[in-house]
Design an enzyme around this catalytic site. Sequence first.
Site, PDB file in Angstrom:
ATOM      1  N   GLY A 231     -25.045  47.374  24.074  1.00  0.00           N
ATOM      2  CA  GLY A 231     -25.786  48.563  24.487  1.00  0.00           C
ATOM      3  C   GLY A 231     -26.684  49.038  23.366  1.00  0.00           C
ATOM      4  O   GLY A 231     -27.059  48.276  22.476  1.00  0.00           O
ATOM      5  N   SER A 232     -27.006  50.301  23.377  1.00  0.00           N
ATOM      6  CA  SER A 232     -27.936  50.858  22.391  1.00  0.00           C
ATOM      7  C   SER A 232     -27.281  50.992  21.023  1.00  0.00           C
ATOM      8  O   SER A 232     -26.056  51.104  20.911  1.00  0.00           O
ATOM      9  CB  SER A 232     -28.422  52.232  22.851  1.00  0.00           C
ATOM     10  N   VAL A 235     -25.278  54.429  20.655  1.00  0.00           N
ATOM     11  CA  VAL A 235     -23.895  54.420  21.137  1.00  0.00           C
ATOM     12  C   VAL A 235     -23.064  53.436  20.324  1.00  0.00           C
ATOM     13  O   VAL A 235     -21.890  53.689  20.019  1.00  0.00           O
ATOM     14  CB  VAL A 235     -23.842  54.073  22.635  1.00  0.00           C
ATOM     15  N   GLY A 236     -23.665  52.318  19.948  1.00  0.00           N
ATOM     16  CA  GLY A 236     -22.943  51.318  19.175  1.00  0.00           C
ATOM     17  C   GLY A 236     -22.438  51.836  17.842  1.00  0.00           C
ATOM     18  O   GLY A 236     -21.347  51.470  17.384  1.00  0.00           O
ATOM     19  N   GLU A 253     -23.277  44.160  20.088  1.00  0.00           N
ATOM     20  CA  GLU A 253     -24.577  43.577  20.429  1.00  0.00           C
ATOM     21  C   GLU A 253     -25.496  44.737  20.812  1.00  0.00           C
ATOM     22  O   GLU A 253     -25.389  45.285  21.904  1.00  0.00           O
ATOM     23  CB  GLU A 253     -24.426  42.593  21.591  1.00  0.00           C
TER      24      GLU A 253
END
Length: 485
Positions: A231-232, A235-236, A253
């Site tokens: 994801g982004s 958020v990661g 990722e």
Amino acid sequence: MSIFSDLAHQYIDGEWLAGNGSWDIIDVNPYNGEKLAAITVATVEQVDQAYRGAERAQREWAATSPYVRRAVLERALRITEEREKEIVEAMIDELGGTRPKAEYEVHLAMEFIRESLQLAVRPEGRILPSPVEGKENRVQRLPVGVVTVISPFNFPFLVTLKSVAPALALGNAVVVKPNQNAPVVGGGVIAKIFEDAGLPAGLLNVLVTDIAEIGDALLTHPVPKVISFAGSDRVGRHVGAVAARHFKRTVLELSGNSALVVLDDADLDYAVDAAVFSRFVYQGQVCMAANRILVDASVAEEFTEKFTARVRSLKTGDPHEADTHIGPLINSFQADALTALVDQAVESGAQALVRGSTRGNLVEPTVLAGIPEDSPLLGQEIFGPVALLVVFDGEDEAVRLANATPYGLSGAVHTRDVERGVRFAQRIETGMIHVNDSTIGDEPLAAFGGEKASGLGRLNGEATVEAFTTQKWISVQHGRTAFPF
């Protein structure tokens, strides 16, 4: 079977259940606004139920013969092949991607399942020498236990399966939280495939929910040992920080800002083909997409003319129609945000060589040039059909511009001299880069992942074994150790 009516549920410990939350996630077709399903969110208690069921089932699964595990994967592959057309149609409806995109995603997902068949029997133990007289060192590779998979909306079937299939093959149990925009294709469809393949109850769970309901319960629960997140980067970063505080491993990722570089000796027609695909496939909603297209000044005029002509020819519309190149963005928030981004860029001095209009969630392609080098636009990920053309003078400047981003996921370089391309690729700060190809690529055996803010860890092939297993050292003293006291 009606995919959206039958599979829009929680799948917990082998049962299809309604969520116990007080509100629903509405699954909507992004092209026509049709309501596909309403799914009541799972609660913290159901998160615990899924993890506890996974923990119980995993112990027996890990002790099961790897050939038995492989047989389940073989059946899952056959079922996916049989249901391919149905999955493709559901993917077009739920994600708004074109038919070629959906077919590509399903085909590649099946390749990852095929590779997972081999992973089931691949982990090997080792016997290592010891400097201690009479000692034997045995190193075993074991499943980590329970893996959490948090997947994105853009390639939900593929990205979920490329963690789920190998994790199961290696003896783990899995809990999946699909993206709220892809709860069926990224969750229910996969659960049904494995259920019908005979996977024992509890080994695969799907939780359709939101942080507003469960907070960080998926990350902080004591059961999962590895978090696989795609994801982004925003958020990661949170996922990685929370997981680290609880001593959990992560595979992250994350976002990208890839550059496709056209050197002065490139085959321009082919480079245009690669650039158009790299930027506009699935409306540009791809982490590996070529946000920036860097072109040597000596060929910039010819390349720009050919590239803009091709972009103008792209059809935006109904993703079910065979001649549509660009479907809708995933929701109105993304469409509005992207439109505002383009408006702001033009107001700040960027030149719109192609300026697409916005109709609902349909955003036509835009090509921007003349962007100041210090513009934040060049350093960020743009998740939509907007291409940035940047002219450079010589290889050194191209390397500097390509690396002038906090991200480092993918990239591409075009040149008639392959070894020149390889030398150039070695200078780019990115986890993946392709010579004379698209910036978008994923293969079962090649390590996939990014540098810098594009993530941590790798998946695919041996990297997947490393991600979803742990090593245990057992020493055997056949003689007698001489202790100093």
